[in-house]
Design an enzyme around this catalytic site. Structure first.
Site, PDB file in Angstrom:
ATOM      1  N   HIS A 177       0.818  -1.221   0.000  1.00 24.77           N
ATOM      2  CA  HIS A 177       0.000   0.000   0.000  1.00 24.77           C
ATOM      3  C   HIS A 177       0.851   1.271   0.000  1.00 24.77           C
ATOM      4  O   HIS A 177       0.431   2.311   0.490  1.00 24.77           O
ATOM      5  CB  HIS A 177      -0.969   0.007   1.193  1.00 24.77           C
ATOM      6  CG  HIS A 177      -1.733  -1.276   1.344  1.00 24.77           C
ATOM      7  ND1 HIS A 177      -2.593  -1.748   0.360  1.00 24.77           N
ATOM      8  CD2 HIS A 177      -1.736  -2.210   2.334  1.00 24.77           C
ATOM      9  CE1 HIS A 177      -3.106  -2.906   0.748  1.00 24.77           C
ATOM     10  NE2 HIS A 177      -2.595  -3.217   1.938  1.00 24.77           N
ATOM     11  N   ARG A 178       2.062   1.135  -0.533  1.00 27.83           N
ATOM     12  CA  ARG A 178       2.987   2.256  -0.679  1.00 27.83           C
ATOM     13  C   ARG A 178       3.415   2.862   0.667  1.00 27.83           C
ATOM     14  O   ARG A 178       3.822   4.027   0.747  1.00 27.83           O
ATOM     15  CB  ARG A 178       2.410   3.345  -1.605  1.00 27.83           C
ATOM     16  CG  ARG A 178       2.041   2.807  -2.990  1.00 27.83           C
ATOM     17  CD  ARG A 178       1.792   3.897  -3.989  1.00 27.83           C
ATOM     18  NE  ARG A 178       2.991   4.694  -4.242  1.00 27.83           N
ATOM     19  CZ  ARG A 178       4.005   4.337  -5.030  1.00 27.83           C
ATOM     20  NH1 ARG A 178       3.988   3.161  -5.649  1.00 27.83           N
ATOM     21  NH2 ARG A 178       5.023   5.147  -5.215  1.00 27.83           N
ATOM     22  N   LEU A 179       3.368   2.053   1.717  1.00 29.40           N
ATOM     23  CA  LEU A 179       3.879   2.478   3.024  1.00 29.40           C
ATOM     24  C   LEU A 179       5.354   2.104   3.100  1.00 29.40           C
ATOM     25  O   LEU A 179       5.792   1.331   3.958  1.00 29.40           O
ATOM     26  CB  LEU A 179       3.076   1.815   4.148  1.00 29.40           C
ATOM     27  CG  LEU A 179       1.566   2.082   4.134  1.00 29.40           C
ATOM     28  CD1 LEU A 179       0.879   1.306   5.250  1.00 29.40           C
ATOM     29  CD2 LEU A 179       1.290   3.574   4.274  1.00 29.40           C
ATOM     30  N   HIS A 180       6.125   2.655   2.159  1.00 30.79           N
ATOM     31  CA  HIS A 180       7.504   2.244   1.956  1.00 30.79           C
ATOM     32  C   HIS A 180       8.404   2.668   3.116  1.00 30.79           C
ATOM     33  O   HIS A 180       8.016   3.470   3.970  1.00 30.79           O
ATOM     34  CB  HIS A 180       8.048   2.844   0.656  1.00 30.79           C
ATOM     35  CG  HIS A 180       7.211   2.539  -0.539  1.00 30.79           C
ATOM     36  ND1 HIS A 180       6.709   1.282  -0.805  1.00 30.79           N
ATOM     37  CD2 HIS A 180       6.782   3.346  -1.555  1.00 30.79           C
ATOM     38  CE1 HIS A 180       6.015   1.321  -1.931  1.00 30.79           C
ATOM     39  NE2 HIS A 180       6.037   2.560  -2.398  1.00 30.79           N
TER      40      HIS A 180
END
Length: 199
Positions: A177-180
Site C-alpha cells: 500500500h505504498r507504506l515504503h
C-alpha cells in the site's frame, strides 16, 4: 499492521549495499549491476543513462566510459553525480550521490584488457555520442581495427573509469500500500549518520 519494525538498520551503508547487491545478483534475471548515472553540465542541464557497476567498496563505485562522450564532457565540467540501483524483483532501490574522480591508467588498462575482444574493438572504434552517418561506418571501423590489431587493440587514452565517492546514500524498501521504508545515510568527515525518511 505488518512490518512495524525498521528493516533498514542504522549502521555501515557499505555493508548494507553489499548485502542487498549480493541478493540482487542471485535473483535479478539481467544485469544486477546496472545503474542509472545522472550527471549535469556546467550550467546545470541534467542527463541520465544506464551504465554498469564494475567495482565497489568503501572507496567508491566504479564505472567505465569514453571520456569524450556527452557524459564524459559533463563529468569533466561538473565532477558530481548520482547513481540509482533499482531491483524491481526485490522491491528495493539504492540512491548514491557524491563526487567523481578518475581512476588511474593502470586500473583502466587492466579492466579494458579483461573485456571481450569485440567489446574492446567496439569501444576503440566508437566516437561515442557523436553523429554517425550509418551503422555500416561504425562496423567498418571495428573491422579495420580488427585487421590492424587482432584482439590486442590498445585502450584508447580517452576510454577510462570514474569512481563515485559517496557523500549520501539512500536505501528504499517497498512495502504494501505504498507504506515504503527509506533510510538516508550522510557522511560527515569519515563517519556516517543515518535517519529514516517519510516515504
Amino acid at each position: 499492521m505488518k512490518d512495524e519494525q525498521d528493516a533498514i538498520p542504522h549502521g555501515d551503508p557499505y555493508e548494507l549495499f553489499e548485502s542487498w547487491f549480493a541478493e540482487a545478483r542471485a535473483s535479478e534475471p539481467n544485469d544486477a549491476n546496472a545503474m542509472a548515472l545522472a550527471t549535469a553540465s556546467a550550467d546545470g542541464m541534467p542527463s541520465v543513462r544506464m551504465v554498469l557497476l564494475k567495482e565497489h567498496g568503501p572507496q567508491g563505485y566504479v564505472f567505465y566510459t569514453n571520456a569524450e562522450s556527452r557524459k564524459g564532457g559533463e563529468i569533466r565540467a561538473n565532477p558530481r553525480a548520482a547513481l540509482l540501483f533499482h531491483w524491481k524483483s526485490l522491491g528495493r532501490q539504492i540512491r548514491i550521490e557524491g563526487r567523481l574522480e578518475e581512476v588511474g591508467p593502470e586500473m583502466a588498462d587492466a579492466y579494458f584488457a579483461s573485456r571481450h575482444p569485440d567489446s574492446r574493438l567496439g569501444s576503440a572504434a566508437s566516437d561515442q555520442s557523436r553523429p554517425l552517418d550509418s551503422r555500416k561506418t561504425y562496423l567498418d571501423r571495428v573491422e579495420d581495427l580488427r585487421a590492424r590489431h587482432g584482439e590486442g587493440v590498445p585502450r584508447p587514452p580517452h576510454w577510462t573509469g570514474f569512481r563515485l565517492v559517496p557523500e549520501r546514500m539512500e536505501f528504499w524498501l517497498s512495502r504494501e500500500h505504498r507504506l515504503h521504508e527509506r533510510r538516508q545515510y550522510v557522511r560527515a568527515g569519515g563517519d556516517w549518520t543515518s535517519v529514516l525518511l517519510y516515504p
